[in-house]
Write a protein that holds these residues in place. Structure first.
Motif, PDB file in Angstrom:
ATOM      1  N   SER A 139      -2.351  16.973  -4.826  1.00 31.44           N
ATOM      2  CA  SER A 139      -2.966  15.693  -5.171  1.00 31.44           C
ATOM      3  C   SER A 139      -2.722  14.688  -4.062  1.00 31.44           C
ATOM      4  O   SER A 139      -1.728  14.776  -3.320  1.00 31.44           O
ATOM      5  CB  SER A 139      -2.408  15.157  -6.497  1.00 31.44           C
ATOM      6  N   ILE A 140      -3.645  13.746  -3.942  1.00 29.10           N
ATOM      7  CA  ILE A 140      -3.532  12.635  -2.992  1.00 29.10           C
ATOM      8  C   ILE A 140      -3.806  11.359  -3.773  1.00 29.10           C
ATOM      9  O   ILE A 140      -4.849  11.240  -4.435  1.00 29.10           O
ATOM     10  CB  ILE A 140      -4.530  12.776  -1.830  1.00 29.10           C
ATOM     11  N   ILE A 141      -2.879  10.430  -3.704  1.00 27.57           N
ATOM     12  CA  ILE A 141      -2.996   9.176  -4.450  1.00 27.57           C
ATOM     13  C   ILE A 141      -2.789   8.011  -3.490  1.00 27.57           C
ATOM     14  O   ILE A 141      -1.823   8.015  -2.712  1.00 27.57           O
ATOM     15  CB  ILE A 141      -1.971   9.106  -5.596  1.00 27.57           C
ATOM     16  N   ALA A 142      -3.681   7.049  -3.549  1.00 25.81           N
ATOM     17  CA  ALA A 142      -3.550   5.823  -2.750  1.00 25.81           C
ATOM     18  C   ALA A 142      -3.549   4.627  -3.691  1.00 25.81           C
ATOM     19  O   ALA A 142      -4.475   4.466  -4.497  1.00 25.81           O
ATOM     20  CB  ALA A 142      -4.686   5.705  -1.742  1.00 25.81           C
ATOM     21  N   GLY A 198      -7.394   8.437  -6.747  1.00 27.75           N
ATOM     22  CA  GLY A 198      -6.723   9.716  -6.928  1.00 27.75           C
ATOM     23  C   GLY A 198      -7.636  10.897  -6.686  1.00 27.75           C
ATOM     24  O   GLY A 198      -8.833  10.862  -7.009  1.00 27.75           O
ATOM     25  N   TYR A 199      -7.065  11.943  -6.100  1.00 33.01           N
ATOM     26  CA  TYR A 199      -7.764  13.223  -5.953  1.00 33.01           C
ATOM     27  C   TYR A 199      -6.800  14.329  -6.352  1.00 33.01           C
ATOM     28  O   TYR A 199      -5.653  14.359  -5.891  1.00 33.01           O
ATOM     29  CB  TYR A 199      -8.241  13.450  -4.516  1.00 33.01           C
ATOM     30  N   ALA A 225       0.845  -1.192   0.000  1.00 32.24           N
ATOM     31  CA  ALA A 225       0.000   0.000   0.000  1.00 32.24           C
ATOM     32  C   ALA A 225       0.877   1.238   0.000  1.00 32.24           C
ATOM     33  O   ALA A 225       1.839   1.330   0.782  1.00 32.24           O
ATOM     34  CB  ALA A 225      -0.927  -0.002   1.209  1.00 32.24           C
ATOM     35  N   GLN A 226       0.562   2.177  -0.872  1.00 31.57           N
ATOM     36  CA  GLN A 226       1.378   3.381  -1.023  1.00 31.57           C
ATOM     37  C   GLN A 226       0.476   4.613  -1.017  1.00 31.57           C
ATOM     38  O   GLN A 226      -0.556   4.657  -1.688  1.00 31.57           O
ATOM     39  CB  GLN A 226       2.175   3.329  -2.325  1.00 31.57           C
ATOM     40  N   LEU A 227       0.869   5.617  -0.236  1.00 32.67           N
ATOM     41  CA  LEU A 227       0.163   6.888  -0.177  1.00 32.67           C
ATOM     42  C   LEU A 227       1.104   7.989  -0.656  1.00 32.67           C
ATOM     43  O   LEU A 227       2.241   8.094  -0.187  1.00 32.67           O
ATOM     44  CB  LEU A 227      -0.297   7.182   1.249  1.00 32.67           C
ATOM     45  N   ILE A 228       0.636   8.810  -1.603  1.00 26.44           N
ATOM     46  CA  ILE A 228       1.447   9.877  -2.187  1.00 26.44           C
ATOM     47  C   ILE A 228       0.681  11.190  -2.052  1.00 26.44           C
ATOM     48  O   ILE A 228      -0.454  11.305  -2.537  1.00 26.44           O
ATOM     49  CB  ILE A 228       1.758   9.618  -3.679  1.00 26.44           C
ATOM     50  N   VAL A 229       1.294  12.171  -1.399  1.00 26.46           N
ATOM     51  CA  VAL A 229       0.708  13.505  -1.275  1.00 26.46           C
ATOM     52  C   VAL A 229       1.664  14.487  -1.930  1.00 26.46           C
ATOM     53  O   VAL A 229       2.843  14.556  -1.557  1.00 26.46           O
ATOM     54  CB  VAL A 229       0.462  13.883   0.197  1.00 26.46           C
TER      55      VAL A 229
END
Length: 758
Positions: A317-320, A337-338, A242-246
């Motif tokens: 942006s926020i990506i999970a 994605g947001y 699981a990866q979270l990118i802000v």
């Protein structure tokens, strides 16, 4: 092609190649080209075994070539080109497929861009520079099945470096001409059991490449700040990842540089801007250079002072991303994605107007600055199930995709004219657009034999677009024509109207892949891409605002061959293609109203060939060359009484070529400490518009870099140069009368970089 520059590039490459052997050991061991892993087909695979036309560039190579933007990327590759109508409207062209000046809230891109597998719906969001990148994948041709948003012409996917469980970090500082000050870096490592993090940043600040002499202000300067934080959860012994990118980016500049040039190819007519520039040149001590312009700052109704030119963007942006094995042979993948963006862009379309400070004006001179204020939020979700049994002759992948984009665009046009009605006053448009995209897709593959595999897939897409647009006559007339009652073009009357429509399409694809051994692969593909329709922004009236333009489709027939030989010291990939482009969306300026109109060209035929070669004959030498030929013509296209049938497609060079080399050698007792890199890219002549009456001549760009990295040392120092020959080329033109309102590419830049790792 500029033969002098080409000869210089070849001579320098030859010189580097001849010098290196004298400094290298006679028995230098052989090298191998690096293996590149790509994910364009939603599975990890070697780029050499992927049955599609794809170019992958590593983050290390991007850094060496100082590829910071999509424009930089296009200036290093073939088969792709870049134009920019404004800071809010970037245009990527792959094989002749390009959206030209489409920036309405409901407009899609014909060549799509993804960041960490999430679609970027608005081209104005792409102003952010690259940093801490793992690789960039450029896919050519329609990808109607597997890519996250249906792609008509191709795609660019920018992949960030992921967190690592091995602690490390790096900081780079660059100083250069135009007062460049740039910093970037990252730190990564474990946080807890099974949890790693990564923080990256970049700042760029430089003065203007051009000058606004009316207001004594820099043009095309930059002040940019970016940051990215990531978490990676991957427990030992688990199949969960699981990866979270802000990500956050903010940039600003003081506006773009526009110059009116008298056209050598347009029919004889008035020359308001080049004529006025000639008058100013005669009056001004020292004259008026091409690098100088006099953009008008508009005084909007109700404001106490004029609004300066400029562009500001703020994006986050926020990506999970989650991958989990449901069984031993089935994997679930999810990408959420947001994206949120706010942008402000104001520029003078002509770079000069009646209020130029010199009290001179050629006949028909006018100014029409435009201001685009846009807010956007986008939510997307993709879910996939894929087989993972590599021992089976059968594999499959199914998925679903959803995207919702809301765009609020407020546009302000301001005009001042010496003579013409409809070119003075102030008009506004308030446009709320909503886009919904739903799709389901599937692909199955079967190994017919040990060397022959067939993949068949399809995607069903439904696009729905709707909104509400208002056109507002704010003021008529100006200080020169106070009694003019005509609204400022393109608005003809106040209006308020809803709009909406939906489109659906099935896009199949079939690929036959032949892999006789580990070094060779050939493929045949038939694919189809689709892009939904949309609605005109800044429309002239309610009818124009509520009338949609149609979707466009591209059907591609392609054959490719990829090979490696001499123990992976040579890599050669080639693709030939034939594409039928239907209902392509084209925005043009209508001379009768000096307004932009989006229409559909019934069809075009595109055919060509692309090839690239990489060699690593020794450990001290790497070299590469690539080229593309694209024969793209409209089949049938009549616009405003002008027959463009049989003309070359706009903004599509027929020929492109690139060549480069990197040499590594020792310095004293420091083995392999010094590297020198040189690259040259050539772009052939291309037409700017379907009429084929305005052209960009062929040109080439030469870049270079020298790096010193002492062995077992955490630091390196580099000197670099971009556009070393200071080639003048244009990134956009808009024809008015016998003028070409021109925007230019970056001039020569150079500097020094110091990097330290830890």
């Amino acid at each position: 092609m500029n033969l002098q520059h080409t000869a210089s590039a070849i001579a320098l490459l030859a010189g580097l190649g001849l010098a290196a052997p004298a400094l290298a050991a006679d028995n230098a061991p052989a090298a191998q080209l690096e293996e590149l892993i790509v994910t364009a087909q939603k599975r990890e695979e070697n780029v050499q075994s992927a049955p599609l036309a794809i170019t992958a560039v590593t983050g290390a190579t991007l850094a060496k070539d100082r590829v910071l933007t999509l424009q930089d990327l296009a200036n290093t590759m073939t088969g792709i080109s870049f134009t920019a109508n404004s800071p809010q409207s970037f245009e990527i062209n792959i094989r002749g497929v390009v959206n030209t000046r489409l920036s309405s809230p409901t407009a899609d891109q014909s060549v799509s861009t993804f960041v960490d597998d999430v679609f970027v719906s608005r081209s104005g969001n792409l102003n952010s520079a690259f940093y801490d990148i793992s690789r960039v994948e450029v896919v050519r041709g329609p990808q109607g099945v597997l890519l996250g948003k249906n792609v008509a012409g191709g795609a660019v996917n920018i992949i960030s470096n992921a967190p690592s469980f091995d602690a490390s970090g790096k900081v780079t500082v660059a100083l250069g001409n135009y007062d460049l000050r740039q910093t970037n870096g990252y730190i990564t490592g474990p946080i807890a059991e099974g949890l790693a993090g990564r923080v990256s940043f970049q700042t760029i600040n430089h003065s203007g490449y051009y000058k606004d002499i009316l207001h004594n202000t820099d043009l095309e300067n930059l002040d940019s700040t970016q940051a990215r934080a990531q978490l990676l959860y991957q427990p030992d012994g688990s199949d969960l990842r699981a990866q979270l990118i802000v990500d956050y980016a903010k940039d600003s500049n003081d506006g773009i540089h526009r110059v009116g040039l008298k056209s050598k190819t347009l029919p004889a007519s008035f020359t308001p801007w080049s004529g006025t520039r000639a008058l100013i040149d005669a009056l001004r001590p020292g004259g008026l250079d091409r690098d100088e312009s006099l953009p008008i700052w508009p005084l909007f109704k109700g404001d106490a002072a004029p609004t300066p030119q400029g562009a500001r963007h703020e994006t986050y942006s926020i990506i999970a991303k989650v991958d989990k094995d449901l069984t031993e042979t089935i994997r679930l993948s999810s990408v959420t994605g947001y994206r949120h963006n706010h942008s402000f862009t104001l520029y003078d379309q002509t770079g000069l107007g009646p209020a130029n400070g010199y009290n001179v004006a050629a006949p028909l001179l006018f100014a029409e600055p435009v201001n685009f204020i846009e807010g956007m939020n986008q939510v997307s979700q993709e879910v996939r199930l894929a087989s993972t049994n590599t021992e089976s002759r059968f594999d499959w992948l199914v998925g679903a995709y959803y995207q919702k984009t809301n765009v609020h665009q407020y546009n302000r046009y301001w005009g001042e004219s010496t003579v013409l009605p409809t070119l003075s006053g102030e008009s506004h448009w308030d446009d709320h657009g909503h886009n919904r995209d739903l799709a389901v897709f599937a692909q199955v593959g079967f190994k017919l034999t040990d060397t022959l595999k067939l993949d068949v897939g399809a995607r069903y897409t439904k696009d729905k677009k709707y909104g509400f647009q208002r056109g507002i006559i704010v003021a008529t007339g100006d200080r020169l024509n106070p009694n003019d009652t005509a609204p400022l073009t393109p608005l003809t009357t106040n209006f308020a109207t809803a709009y909406g429509d939906s489109w659906k399409e099935l896009t199949p694809q079939a690929t036959l892949r032949w892999t006789p051994d580990d070094q060779n692969m050939a493929y045949l593909t038939v694919s189809r891409g689709f892009k939904g329709g949309g609605f005109q922004n800044s429309a002239s009236n309610a009818f124009a605002a509520s009338t949609p333009y149609n979707p466009e489709t591209v059907t591609n027939y392609e054959a490719g061959y990829k090979t490696e030989f001499m123990d992976r010291q040579v890599r050669w990939n080639t693709a030939v293609f034939y594409m039928k482009y239907k209902d392509l969306q084209v925005q043009q300026t209508l001379a009768s109203c000096l307004c932009n109109v989006i229409s559909n060209a019934p069809g075009a035929t595109i055919k060509g060939v692309e090839t690239d070669v990489q060699v690593a004959p020794t450990r001290w030498l790497r070299a590469w060359a690539s080229g593309s030929y694209v024969h793209a013509e409209y089949d049938t296209f009549v616009f405003a009484g002008v027959d463009n049938s049989g003309n070359r497609m706009q903004r599509t060079p027929r020929w492109q070529g690139a060549i480069g080399a990197e040499v590594t050698t020792g310095v004293g007792s420091w083995e392999d400490a010094l590297s020198a890199r040189l690259s040259y890219r050539y772009q052939g002549k291309m037409p700017w518009a379907p009429e084929n009456t305005t052209w960009e001549e062929s040109y080439g760009i030469l870049d270079g870099r020298i790096t010193l990295t002492p062995p077992d040392s955490p630091w390196s120092v580099s000197v670099y140069g971009k556009n070393l020959a200071n080639t003048v080329y244009r990134t956009n033109i808009i024809p008015f009368f016998q003028e070409e309102m021109s925007s230019f590419g970056n001039p020569r830049t150079y500097g020094i970089e110091l990097s330290a790792s830890f």
